[in-house]
Design an enzyme around this catalytic site. Structure first.
Site, short mmCIF file in Angstrom:
data_model
loop_
_atom_site.label_atom_id
_atom_site.label_comp_id
_atom_site.label_asym_id
_atom_site.label_seq_id
_atom_site.Cartn_x
_atom_site.Cartn_y
_atom_site.Cartn_z
N SER A 200 -9.94 -3.48 6.51
CA SER A 200 -9.28 -2.54 5.62
C SER A 200 -10.19 -2.31 4.42
O SER A 200 -10.99 -3.16 4.06
CB SER A 200 -7.90 -3.05 5.19
OG SER A 200 -8.00 -4.27 4.51
N THR B 242 -10.11 -9.69 1.62
CA THR B 242 -10.84 -9.20 0.45
C THR B 242 -10.57 -7.71 0.28
O THR B 242 -10.30 -7.00 1.24
CB THR B 242 -12.36 -9.43 0.60
OG1 THR B 242 -12.81 -8.81 1.80
CG2 THR B 242 -12.67 -10.92 0.65
N CYS C 36 -1.91 6.02 2.90
CA CYS C 36 -1.39 6.54 1.64
C CYS C 36 -0.11 7.32 1.91
O CYS C 36 0.10 7.82 3.01
CB CYS C 36 -2.43 7.39 0.94
SG CYS C 36 -3.20 8.58 2.03
N ASP D 166 -12.11 -4.39 -0.27
CA ASP D 166 -13.46 -3.86 -0.09
C ASP D 166 -13.51 -2.34 -0.24
O ASP D 166 -12.57 -1.64 0.10
CB ASP D 166 -13.97 -4.21 1.31
CG ASP D 166 -14.06 -5.71 1.54
OD1 ASP D 166 -14.51 -6.41 0.62
OD2 ASP D 166 -13.67 -6.17 2.63
N CYS E 103 -5.08 11.19 0.22
CA CYS E 103 -5.59 10.28 1.24
C CYS E 103 -7.11 10.31 1.23
O CYS E 103 -7.71 11.37 1.10
CB CYS E 103 -5.11 10.71 2.62
SG CYS E 103 -3.40 10.32 2.92
N ASP F 203 3.91 3.48 -1.99
CA ASP F 203 3.17 2.37 -2.59
C ASP F 203 4.14 1.52 -3.39
O ASP F 203 4.59 1.93 -4.47
CB ASP F 203 2.05 2.89 -3.48
CG ASP F 203 1.13 1.79 -3.96
OD1 ASP F 203 1.49 0.60 -3.85
OD2 ASP F 203 0.04 2.13 -4.47
N CYS G 156 -6.88 3.01 2.36
CA CYS G 156 -6.01 3.54 1.32
C CYS G 156 -6.87 3.68 0.07
O CYS G 156 -8.09 3.64 0.15
CB CYS G 156 -4.78 2.67 1.10
SG CYS G 156 -5.13 1.06 0.38
N THR G 157 -6.23 3.82 -1.05
CA THR G 157 -7.00 4.01 -2.28
C THR G 157 -7.50 2.68 -2.83
O THR G 157 -8.70 2.44 -2.92
CB THR G 157 -6.14 4.75 -3.33
OG1 THR G 157 -5.63 5.94 -2.74
CG2 THR G 157 -6.98 5.13 -4.54
N GLY G 158 -6.58 1.77 -3.17
CA GLY G 158 -6.96 0.53 -3.84
C GLY G 158 -7.28 -0.65 -2.96
O GLY G 158 -7.86 -1.63 -3.42
N ASN G 159 -6.89 -0.60 -1.67
CA ASN G 159 -7.09 -1.70 -0.73
C ASN G 159 -6.58 -3.03 -1.29
O ASN G 159 -7.20 -4.06 -1.19
CB ASN G 159 -8.56 -1.82 -0.33
CG ASN G 159 -8.80 -2.78 0.84
OD1 ASN G 159 -9.74 -3.55 0.84
ND2 ASN G 159 -7.94 -2.75 1.84
N SER G 160 -5.37 -2.96 -1.88
CA SER G 160 -4.79 -4.18 -2.43
C SER G 160 -3.41 -4.48 -1.88
O SER G 160 -2.93 -5.60 -1.99
CB SER G 160 -4.70 -4.09 -3.96
OG SER G 160 -3.78 -3.08 -4.33
N CYS G 161 -2.75 -3.48 -1.23
CA CYS G 161 -1.36 -3.66 -0.88
C CYS G 161 -1.05 -3.17 0.54
O CYS G 161 -1.06 -3.95 1.49
CB CYS G 161 -0.50 -2.93 -1.92
SG CYS G 161 1.25 -3.23 -1.77
N ARG G 162 -0.80 -1.86 0.72
CA ARG G 162 -0.37 -1.34 2.02
C ARG G 162 -1.41 -1.55 3.11
O ARG G 162 -1.08 -1.99 4.21
CB ARG G 162 -0.05 0.16 1.91
CG ARG G 162 1.16 0.45 1.05
CD ARG G 162 1.19 1.88 0.65
NE ARG G 162 0.06 2.16 -0.23
CZ ARG G 162 -0.22 3.35 -0.74
NH1 ARG G 162 0.54 4.37 -0.44
NH2 ARG G 162 -1.25 3.52 -1.53
N SER G 163 -2.66 -1.24 2.84
CA SER G 163 -3.69 -1.41 3.86
C SER G 163 -3.88 -2.88 4.21
O SER G 163 -4.15 -3.23 5.36
CB SER G 163 -5.02 -0.79 3.41
OG SER G 163 -5.42 -1.33 2.16
#
Length: 141
Positions: A32, A60, A79, A62, A86, A103, A7-14
Site C-alpha cells: 500500500s 509502513t 479514496c 510509503d 483519487c 476516511d 490512497c492519499t496518506g497511506n495511514s488508514c484505509r489503504s
C-alpha cells in the site's frame, strides 16, 4: 499476484485494506502507498484491526514513488469522499480499480462516534475486499 492499494496518506484505509487482503491469502504480494504518504500509521486504524485479530502495526506508510517502477496485476484506489481526489498511478498495471471508502480519520464528534466510524469503515473494507478477492483474485490463482 501483485496488488497495490493506493490512497492519499497511506495511514488508514489503504493500510486496513492491505491487512485484510494479505490475511485472505498470505501468498499474494500486497503493498500500500500514498500520494502524500504521512510516514506513520493512524493508531486508531491499527487498534480497529487489532480488535479483530489482525496486526498491521508493522506496516509502513510509503510514497507511491517507491512502486512506480514495479509491475502490478491490480492497483486499487480506496479514496472516498467527494472532496478527496483519487491518486493516479502512472506505473505498469494490468487492472485499475476503485473501491472507495469514507476516511474515518476525518470523523468529528465524541470519542465514541469517531471510534464507531473506524469500526464501520473497517467492516466495509473487509466486506468489499473479500468480494474483490473471491470474485477477481481467487479465480486467477
Amino acid at each position: 499476484m501483485k496488488v497495490l492499494i493506493l490512497c492519499t496518506g497511506n495511514s488508514c484505509r489503504s493500510q486496513m485494506a492491505h491487512g485484510f487482503l494479505q490475511s485472505f491469502n498470505p501468498e499474494l504480494t500486497v503493498c500500500s502507498a500514498g500520494t502524500e504518504a504521512s510516514g506513520k500509521l493512524n493508531q486508531q486504524a491499527v487498534a480497529a484491526m487489532k480488535e479483530i485479530g489482525l496486526d498491521i502495526s508493522h506496516h509502513t506508510s510509503d510514497s507511491v514513488e517507491k512502486y512506480l517502477n514495479d509491475e502490478w496485476d491490480y492497483v486499487i484506489t480506496v479514496c472516498g469522499g467527494a472532496n478527496e481526489s483519487c491518486p493516479a498511478f502512472t506505473g505498469k498495471v494490468k487492472h485499475r480499480l476503485h473501491i472507495g471508502f469514507d476516511d474515518p480519520s476525518h470523523a468529528v464528534g465524541t470519542d465514541e462516534f469517531i471510534w464507531s466510524e473506524f469500526i464501520r469503515v473497517r467492516d466495509e473494507i473487509k466486506e468489499r475486499f473479500w468480494k474483490f478477492y473471491t470474485e477477481e483474485v481467487k479465480p486467477q490463482l
